[in-house]
Structure formats: structure tokens, C-alpha cells
Enzyme design. Structure first.
Site, PDB file in Angstrom:
ATOM      1  N   GLN A  58      20.567  40.772  57.625  1.00  0.00           N
ATOM      2  CA  GLN A  58      20.727  40.965  59.066  1.00  0.00           C
ATOM      3  C   GLN A  58      21.643  39.928  59.727  1.00  0.00           C
ATOM      4  O   GLN A  58      22.157  40.179  60.806  1.00  0.00           O
ATOM      5  CB  GLN A  58      19.353  40.983  59.746  1.00  0.00           C
ATOM      6  CG  GLN A  58      18.508  42.166  59.293  1.00  0.00           C
ATOM      7  CD  GLN A  58      17.150  42.204  59.951  1.00  0.00           C
ATOM      8  OE1 GLN A  58      16.221  41.575  59.486  1.00  0.00           O
ATOM      9  NE2 GLN A  58      17.024  42.947  61.024  1.00  0.00           N
ATOM     10  N   HIS A  78      28.221  51.397  53.392  1.00  0.00           N
ATOM     11  CA  HIS A  78      29.581  51.728  52.941  1.00  0.00           C
ATOM     12  C   HIS A  78      29.706  53.185  52.499  1.00  0.00           C
ATOM     13  O   HIS A  78      30.770  53.773  52.608  1.00  0.00           O
ATOM     14  CB  HIS A  78      30.000  50.805  51.785  1.00  0.00           C
ATOM     15  CG  HIS A  78      30.112  49.371  52.208  1.00  0.00           C
ATOM     16  ND1 HIS A  78      29.927  48.306  51.354  1.00  0.00           N
ATOM     17  CD2 HIS A  78      30.364  48.827  53.422  1.00  0.00           C
ATOM     18  CE1 HIS A  78      30.073  47.172  52.027  1.00  0.00           C
ATOM     19  NE2 HIS A  78      30.333  47.466  53.280  1.00  0.00           N
ATOM     20  N   ASP A  91      28.506  43.705  57.114  1.00  0.00           N
ATOM     21  CA  ASP A  91      29.571  43.002  56.379  1.00  0.00           C
ATOM     22  C   ASP A  91      29.817  41.601  56.940  1.00  0.00           C
ATOM     23  O   ASP A  91      30.039  40.655  56.200  1.00  0.00           O
ATOM     24  CB  ASP A  91      30.884  43.791  56.447  1.00  0.00           C
ATOM     25  CG  ASP A  91      30.839  45.065  55.604  1.00  0.00           C
ATOM     26  OD1 ASP A  91      29.787  45.337  54.989  1.00  0.00           O
ATOM     27  OD2 ASP A  91      31.855  45.796  55.569  1.00  0.00           O
ATOM     28  N   ARG A 116      12.101  30.366  59.206  1.00  0.00           N
ATOM     29  CA  ARG A 116      11.839  31.350  58.147  1.00  0.00           C
ATOM     30  C   ARG A 116      13.105  32.185  57.944  1.00  0.00           C
ATOM     31  O   ARG A 116      13.569  32.849  58.863  1.00  0.00           O
ATOM     32  CB  ARG A 116      10.673  32.265  58.548  1.00  0.00           C
ATOM     33  CG  ARG A 116      10.445  33.370  57.537  1.00  0.00           C
ATOM     34  CD  ARG A 116       9.367  34.370  57.932  1.00  0.00           C
ATOM     35  NE  ARG A 116       9.341  35.418  56.937  1.00  0.00           N
ATOM     36  CZ  ARG A 116       9.326  36.723  57.200  1.00  0.00           C
ATOM     37  NH1 ARG A 116       9.306  37.164  58.441  1.00  0.00           N
ATOM     38  NH2 ARG A 116       9.334  37.590  56.221  1.00  0.00           N
ATOM     39  N   HIS A 161      13.666  40.310  51.428  1.00  0.00           N
ATOM     40  CA  HIS A 161      13.575  40.969  52.738  1.00  0.00           C
ATOM     41  C   HIS A 161      14.508  42.192  52.673  1.00  0.00           C
ATOM     42  O   HIS A 161      15.525  42.257  53.371  1.00  0.00           O
ATOM     43  CB  HIS A 161      13.970  40.005  53.847  1.00  0.00           C
ATOM     44  CG  HIS A 161      13.546  40.432  55.222  1.00  0.00           C
ATOM     45  ND1 HIS A 161      12.818  39.631  56.079  1.00  0.00           N
ATOM     46  CD2 HIS A 161      13.744  41.585  55.919  1.00  0.00           C
ATOM     47  CE1 HIS A 161      12.610  40.254  57.221  1.00  0.00           C
ATOM     48  NE2 HIS A 161      13.170  41.457  57.151  1.00  0.00           N
ATOM     49  N   ASN A 205       8.746  40.555  52.069  1.00  0.00           N
ATOM     50  CA  ASN A 205       8.540  40.912  53.470  1.00  0.00           C
ATOM     51  C   ASN A 205       8.178  42.388  53.580  1.00  0.00           C
ATOM     52  O   ASN A 205       8.946  43.251  53.162  1.00  0.00           O
ATOM     53  CB  ASN A 205       9.826  40.671  54.278  1.00  0.00           C
ATOM     54  CG  ASN A 205       9.648  41.035  55.740  1.00  0.00           C
ATOM     55  OD1 ASN A 205       8.886  40.394  56.458  1.00  0.00           O
ATOM     56  ND2 ASN A 205      10.313  42.086  56.188  1.00  0.00           N
ATOM     57  N   GLU A 206       6.999  42.661  54.103  1.00  0.00           N
ATOM     58  CA  GLU A 206       6.585  44.009  54.472  1.00  0.00           C
ATOM     59  C   GLU A 206       6.709  45.035  53.332  1.00  0.00           C
ATOM     60  O   GLU A 206       7.601  45.898  53.360  1.00  0.00           O
ATOM     61  CB  GLU A 206       7.385  44.489  55.684  1.00  0.00           C
ATOM     62  CG  GLU A 206       7.208  43.621  56.907  1.00  0.00           C
ATOM     63  CD  GLU A 206       7.960  44.147  58.131  1.00  0.00           C
ATOM     64  OE1 GLU A 206       8.659  45.158  58.003  1.00  0.00           O
ATOM     65  OE2 GLU A 206       7.829  43.547  59.200  1.00  0.00           O
ATOM     66  N   ASN A 348       3.564  40.328  60.364  1.00  0.00           N
ATOM     67  CA  ASN A 348       4.635  40.641  61.313  1.00  0.00           C
ATOM     68  C   ASN A 348       4.039  41.639  62.285  1.00  0.00           C
ATOM     69  O   ASN A 348       3.646  42.742  61.891  1.00  0.00           O
ATOM     70  CB  ASN A 348       5.828  41.294  60.606  1.00  0.00           C
ATOM     71  CG  ASN A 348       6.519  40.338  59.649  1.00  0.00           C
ATOM     72  OD1 ASN A 348       6.253  39.136  59.658  1.00  0.00           O
ATOM     73  ND2 ASN A 348       7.415  40.868  58.835  1.00  0.00           N
ATOM     74  N   TYR A 350       4.318  43.708  66.044  1.00  0.00           N
ATOM     75  CA  TYR A 350       5.146  44.111  67.187  1.00  0.00           C
ATOM     76  C   TYR A 350       4.404  45.052  68.136  1.00  0.00           C
ATOM     77  O   TYR A 350       4.451  44.898  69.339  1.00  0.00           O
ATOM     78  CB  TYR A 350       6.430  44.816  66.711  1.00  0.00           C
ATOM     79  CG  TYR A 350       7.381  43.884  66.003  1.00  0.00           C
ATOM     80  CD1 TYR A 350       8.397  43.239  66.695  1.00  0.00           C
ATOM     81  CD2 TYR A 350       7.250  43.632  64.632  1.00  0.00           C
ATOM     82  CE1 TYR A 350       9.272  42.364  66.051  1.00  0.00           C
ATOM     83  CE2 TYR A 350       8.118  42.764  63.982  1.00  0.00           C
ATOM     84  CZ  TYR A 350       9.125  42.133  64.697  1.00  0.00           C
ATOM     85  OH  TYR A 350       9.979  41.268  64.060  1.00  0.00           O
ATOM     86  N   GLU A 418       6.489  37.086  62.107  1.00  0.00           N
ATOM     87  CA  GLU A 418       7.469  37.742  62.992  1.00  0.00           C
ATOM     88  C   GLU A 418       6.745  38.271  64.214  1.00  0.00           C
ATOM     89  O   GLU A 418       5.649  38.840  64.098  1.00  0.00           O
ATOM     90  CB  GLU A 418       8.124  38.965  62.337  1.00  0.00           C
ATOM     91  CG  GLU A 418       9.240  38.686  61.386  1.00  0.00           C
ATOM     92  CD  GLU A 418       9.830  39.971  60.805  1.00  0.00           C
ATOM     93  OE1 GLU A 418       9.832  41.021  61.485  1.00  0.00           O
ATOM     94  OE2 GLU A 418      10.273  39.911  59.649  1.00  0.00           O
TER      95      GLU A 418
HETATM   96  C1  LIG Z   1      12.463  43.997  64.217  1.00  0.00           C
HETATM   97  C2  LIG Z   1      12.014  43.518  62.872  1.00  0.00           C
HETATM   98  O1  LIG Z   1      11.177  44.496  62.296  1.00  0.00           O
HETATM   99  C3  LIG Z   1      10.590  44.131  61.071  1.00  0.00           C
HETATM  100  O2  LIG Z   1      10.068  45.291  60.514  1.00  0.00           O
HETATM  101  C4  LIG Z   1       9.144  46.057  61.153  1.00  0.00           C
HETATM  102  C5  LIG Z   1       9.349  47.397  61.191  1.00  0.00           C
HETATM  103  C6  LIG Z   1       8.404  48.225  61.761  1.00  0.00           C
HETATM  104  C7  LIG Z   1       7.253  47.696  62.300  1.00  0.00           C
HETATM  105  N1  LIG Z   1       6.308  48.534  62.889  1.00  0.00           N
HETATM  106  O3  LIG Z   1       5.299  48.058  63.350  1.00  0.00           O
HETATM  107  O4  LIG Z   1       6.524  49.745  62.939  1.00  0.00           O
HETATM  108  C8  LIG Z   1       7.054  46.336  62.270  1.00  0.00           C
HETATM  109  C9  LIG Z   1       8.010  45.522  61.686  1.00  0.00           C
HETATM  110  C10 LIG Z   1      11.560  43.539  60.041  1.00  0.00           C
HETATM  111  O5  LIG Z   1      10.840  42.755  59.111  1.00  0.00           O
HETATM  112  C11 LIG Z   1      12.654  42.679  60.625  1.00  0.00           C
HETATM  113  O6  LIG Z   1      13.674  42.580  59.695  1.00  0.00           O
HETATM  114  C12 LIG Z   1      13.177  43.220  61.945  1.00  0.00           C
HETATM  115  O7  LIG Z   1      13.981  44.298  61.729  1.00  0.00           O
END
Ligand SMILES: C[C@H]1O[C@@H](Oc2ccc([N+](=O)[O-])cc2)[C@H](O)[C@@H](O)[C@H]1O
Length: 524
Positions: A58, A78, A91, A116, A161, A205-206, A348, A350, A418
Site C-alpha cells: 500500500q 498490471h 507501482d 507497525r 500483509h 494480517n487478517e 483490526n 473498523y 488497526e
Molecule cells: C482499511 C484497512 O483495511 C484492512 O482490512 C480490512 C478489511 C475489511 C474489514 N472489515 O471489517 O470488513 C476490516 C479490515 C487492511 O488490513 C488494511 O490494509 C487497510 O486496507
């Protein structure tokens, strides 16, 4: 008894009564003041870690520089540019490969304790295998680590990741059982290279987003979309790969260097739509589908995949004519090997949703894991929508999520690896400020309840390539100007607010930054 003496004693008794009342009053107000302090001016513990998080694909750019090979995201952008909303690529991204010193400077401006970041597997091992280590790739991370340590910023490394070397994907990627060994070999190179200076590692990660998004749907690379099958094969392999990398660290590197090794999960706050037993069961199934399938093998008492999910998938598979279940449980030996392989719970977080079986419609592919559980989700209209379609602000979701971890797995060290908010851009990001404040209030609520939360990492240090959304969604404390060849980073209001929280270790809801000029405070 002489009357005077009687009076004196009576007087004393009255006085005693008054004194007692006064003491009780003082005690009550002391409690009230203390309680008031706890509620109004609560502080994060002195050893609570504040950080920011990023991921290699990222932010790094330099996609083919100094010996790095293609990973599954390079390959996707690509070869299938239409898959990315704005047809952009990583890129160049934030060009952190060349601008990492500016990134560290931003961290010093914020006053964070820890950073991190993730490593690019294909930058370190261009063939995907450990036959050849790309010294230039290792050197890049050495430079970054040394720069962090120079300013007392503690590095925490995520090994994976989402950017698998494409050469390994060509061999099946996370669906090939040998990925367990490939990951261990990669982990050995990482630990050999960095564990003398880095004391915290996250293996993966995830896993849910790796497996479900990448192999069970087409939400993330490699867009395999093998619904109802790919995600379950991947779920087995990724747990074993994580466990193998953990054991390696635990047996060889921890005794020599100390340090910790853990695993990070994406956790939605899954809440039942109503109080009915049916909806509570639906919430349990959605939980199992979203994250417990990945975390139970490591953290539950008995290990293995969640029982209800195993039974449902076996039943559905049989009804669909499969001679065996699409979700194969671990052997007892594998369960014992995986169970307990994490020094902390990484989360993580959100967003969230309300769930019920009554919301289920037969819109899902058959087979698919959502069809397996037959549960639907809804988002109330009054939850604020972020710039990301999947992400609304659920009231109290951070606290609810942290309590879910405690309820499922008991008390264990937790890192929020996160958390952040997406917008369309702009410097005055009051929505992000509000989001951070309420999430951190949730952390304080959970700390008040006695949860062992060790740290919090804001996602993200700066805007970056947001997977299929490209650069259309902004998660940064710093704005990145992608039209400027210098990719200038500018602090948003949220950066000043986060800095103030870190400095005071308190959330002041009325704090307004007095300036838009960021400086580095003494000691950073
Ligand atoms: C914005 C960040 O999101 C993280 O990934 C996710 C994706 C989806 C959920 N969800 O609850 O649906 C939570 C986390 C990711 O690790 C990070 O790279 C970012 O893109």
C-alpha cells in the site's frame, strides 16, 4: 453521674455523630470525585503503546526495483486494470521505498511509540523460495528499522500483509499445502535478518481477508472466486502456516532475543438484530464465518474450527452431493500444534453490522460460505457512512468488539493493530477526528473493565493504495498529494488531535489544534 459529666458525654456523642456524618460525606465525595475523574479525565496507562500502521504494497512503490519480483497485487493491477476502481496501481504508491525517512519524521511529529509495517515477501525472496535472499530488499528494511530505532520508535513487523509472490500463486498460493513450509522458510529469513533489533512480530494480517476475499470471492488478489471451497482450504493452510512460523520464533529466536510473536484478525462487531435466541445464534454463526474460523484454532480452549460451522458445512456439502465436507477439520495432532500459538491477540477493527437469519435471502452462490450459514446483515440508516462501501460507524463498536474477544477467549493481551476512518480527502477531517475519539473512548471503557489492552495502532500514517478502491478512499492522518511528483505529505486535523491524545494520554473532546504547522516535540 454528675450532670455536667453526663452533658459532656452526651455532647461528645453528638459530636461523634457529626464527625461520623462528616467522614461519610467526605468519603462519598472522594469516591464521586475519583469516579468523576475516571469518567471525565480518564488516562491511558503510562505503558500503553500508541502507534500507526501501514502495509508494504500500500505504501512502498518501487515495485520492480533492486531485485524485487512481482507479487499477486502487482500481477493483478498490471493484468486486470479494470479491477481497480480508478485503474491505479501500487507501482509508486507513497514511494516509501525512497521516502521512508520522511515517513519516520512524520512519526516523530506525531510522537508515536511504535510503527507497525509489513514486509514484502517478493522483495526479500524474489523467487518466493528461500533459495536466494535479495540483500537489497533486506537492506531497505534494515535502513527503515535503524531509522526507527534512532528515534526510539519501536518497530513491529507483519510478515504477510496480502502480497504473496506471484511465483507462489502460480503454484496455487494459499491453496497448496506446501505453503505452510514456504511460509516457515520465509519467516526464518525474516527472523534471522531482523530479530536482533525487532522485538514484535505478527505472522499474518487478517487471515479472513486472505482466504475469503482472495480465494472464496473476488474482493482481493488473486480474485480466485472459488466460492465455498477456496476459503475453507485456505483457512486450514493459513492456520498451520501461522503456527509453524510461531513455533520457529518461539523455539529458536525468543530464547535468544526475547520478543513476542502474534496473529492479527479483522473483526467486525457482529450484533444480533433482536434479543431473540434465533438472532443470537445467527450472530454466533456470522462470527464463526467472519473471524472465529481463523482465531478459534489458535485461541479457543479445545482448538480446531468452530463446531457449529463444521457441522453446517458438512451437512450442506452432503446435500450438495460432495462426497466429503468442504471444510476439513484439523487432526488432533494439528489442533494441539496450532492451539496457543500467539503471544497476543491482534485485532483490526473498523465497523459492524446487525445480523439475523430473517435477513438472509438466497442471493449467494451455491456453494458459498454465506450460503452455508444462511445469515443476513443490515446497517441502520443512522450509522455514518465512510468513503468505503463496507464501512459505517457503528456506535460503541470498539468496546463491543473488545468485549467479544474477552467473552470468547478470556483475558489475554490485546493489541488493536488497526483502526481508522476513510474519507474522500481534505485536511479538515472532523469525521475522522470524531471516529478516533469515540473508538479510543471505547478502548478506555474496556480498560476500565479490566481488559488487558496493550496498544493501539491508527490506520493509517498516510493515505495509501486501498486495494481494489485504489486511491479513491483516504485513510491517512497525513494527506498524500498524488498529483505532486514529490508525493508531499500534509498533516490533517486528525494528526494534530492524535498527537495531542498521545502527548496527554487523554482524550479532550474540546481540543482544537491552534496551528496547521507540525513540529517535532523535544525528545522525539
Ligand atoms: C482499511 C484497512 O483495511 C484492512 O482490512 C480490512 C478489511 C475489511 C474489514 N472489515 O471489517 O470488513 C476490516 C479490515 C487492511 O488490513 C488494511 O490494509 C487497510 O486496507
Amino acid at each position: 453521674m454528675p450532670i455536667n459529666m453526663f452533658r459532656r458525654l452526651g455532647g461528645l456523642a453528638i459530636l461523634h455523630g457529626y464527625i461520623m456524618k462528616l467522614l461519610v460525606l467526605l468519603l462519598c465525595s472522594a469516591v464521586a470525585v475519583t469516579y468523576g475523574k475516571v469518567r471525565q479525565g480518564r488516562k491511558f496507562p503510562d505503558d500503553f503503546v500508541f502507534g500507526v500502521a501501514t502495509a508494504s504494497y500500500q505504501i512502498e512503490g518501487a515495485w520492480d526495483e533492486d531485485g524485487k519480483s512481482e507479487n499477486i497485487w502487482d500481477y493483478l493491477v498490471h493484468n486486470n486494470p479494470d479491477a481497480i476502481v480508478d485503474r491505479s496501481t501500487g507501482d509508486v504508491a507513497c514511494d516509501s521505498y525512497h521516502k521512508y525517512k520522511r515517513d519516520v519524521e512524520m512519526m516523530r511529529e506525531l510522537g508515536i511509540d511504535s510503527y507497525r509495517f509489513s514486509l514484502s515477501w517478493s522483495r526479500i525472496l524474489p523467487s518466493g523460495f528461500a533459495n536466494h535472499v535479495n540483500e537489497a530488499g533486506v537492506q531497505f528494511y534494515n535502513n527503515l528499522i535503524d531509522e526507527l530505532l534512532k528515534y526510539n520508535i519501536d518497530p513491529i513487523i507483519t510478515l504477510y500483509h496480502w502480497d504473496l509472490p506471484q511465483k507462489l500463486q502460480d503454484l496455487g498460493g494459499w491453496l497448496n499445502p506446501l505453503v505452510v513450509d514456504w511460509f516457515e522458510d520465509y519467516a526464518r529469513v525474516v527472523y534471522e535478518s531482523f530479530s536482533d533489533r525487532v522485538k514484535s512480530f505478527i505472522t499474518i494480517n487478517e487471515p479472513g481477508q486472505v482466504c475469503y476475499d482472495g480465494y472464496g470471492t473476488d474482493i482481493k488478489a488473486p480474485l480466485l472466486n472459488a466460492t465455498g471451497i477456496g476459503e475453507y482450504i485456505c483457512a486450514r493452510h493459513i492456520a498451520l502456516a501461522h503456527a509453524k512460523a510461531y513455533h520457529l520464533y518461539n523455539n529458536v529466536y525468543k530464547p535468544k532475543y526475547g520478543g513476542v510473536c502474534g496473529y492479527t484478525f479483522a473483526m467486525d462487531s457482529v450484533a444480533p438484530l433482536t434479543d431473540s435466541e434465533e438472532d443470537k445464534y445467527a450472530a454466533e454463526l456470522m462470527t464463526q464465518h467472519q473471524w472465529a474460523i481463523y482465531s478459534d484454532p489458535v485461541f479457543s480452549k479445545d482448538g480446531g474450527f468452530p463446531k457449529e460451522l463444521l457441522e453446517l458445512v458438512a451437512k450442506k456439502s452432503a446435500a450438495q452431493g460432495f462426497p466429503r465436507s468442504r471444510l476439513i477439520d484439523f487432526t488432533e495432532e494439528e489442533k494441539a500444534y496450532i492451539r496457543g500459538t500467539s503471544d497476543f491477540y491482534g485485532v483490526n477493527h473498523y465497523t459492524g453490522s446487525l445480523v439475523s437469519s430473517s435477513l438472509y435471502t438466497s442471493q449467494y452462490a451455491v456453494p458459498s460460505s454465506l450460503d452455508d450459514i444462511e445469515v443476513g446483515q443490515m446497517i441502520p440508516d443512522d450509522w455514518l457512512q465512510s468513503a468505503s462501501a463496507w464501512f459505517q460507524k457503528m456506535p460503541d463498536s470498539m468496546y463491543i468488539t473488545l468485549k467479544l474477544i474477552q467473552k470468547r477467549y478470556g483475558d489475554l493481551p490485546i493489541y488493536i493493530t488497526e483502526n481508522g476512518w476513510s474519507s474522500y480527502g481534505g485536511i479538515d477531517d472532523d469525521d475522522r477526528v470524531d471516529y478516533y475519539r469515540s473508538a479510543l473512548e471505547g478502548v478506555l471503557d474496556a480498560l476500565d473493565d479490566g481488559l488487558n489492552i496493550k496498544g493501539y495502532y491508527a490506520w493509517s500514517l498516510m493515505d495509501n493504495f486501498e486495494w481494489l478502491a485504489g486511491y479513491t478512499e483516504r485513510f491517512g492522518l497525513y494527506q498524500v498529494d498524488y498529483d505532486d511528483p514529490e508525493l508531499t505529505r500534509t498533516p490533517r486535523k486528525s494528526a494534530f488531535v492524535y498527537k495531542h491524545i498521545i502527548k496527554t494520554r487523554m482524550i479532550d473532546p474540546d481540543y482544537e489544534p491552534e496551528t496547521n504547522v507540525m513540529t517535532i516535540d523535544e525528545g522525539h
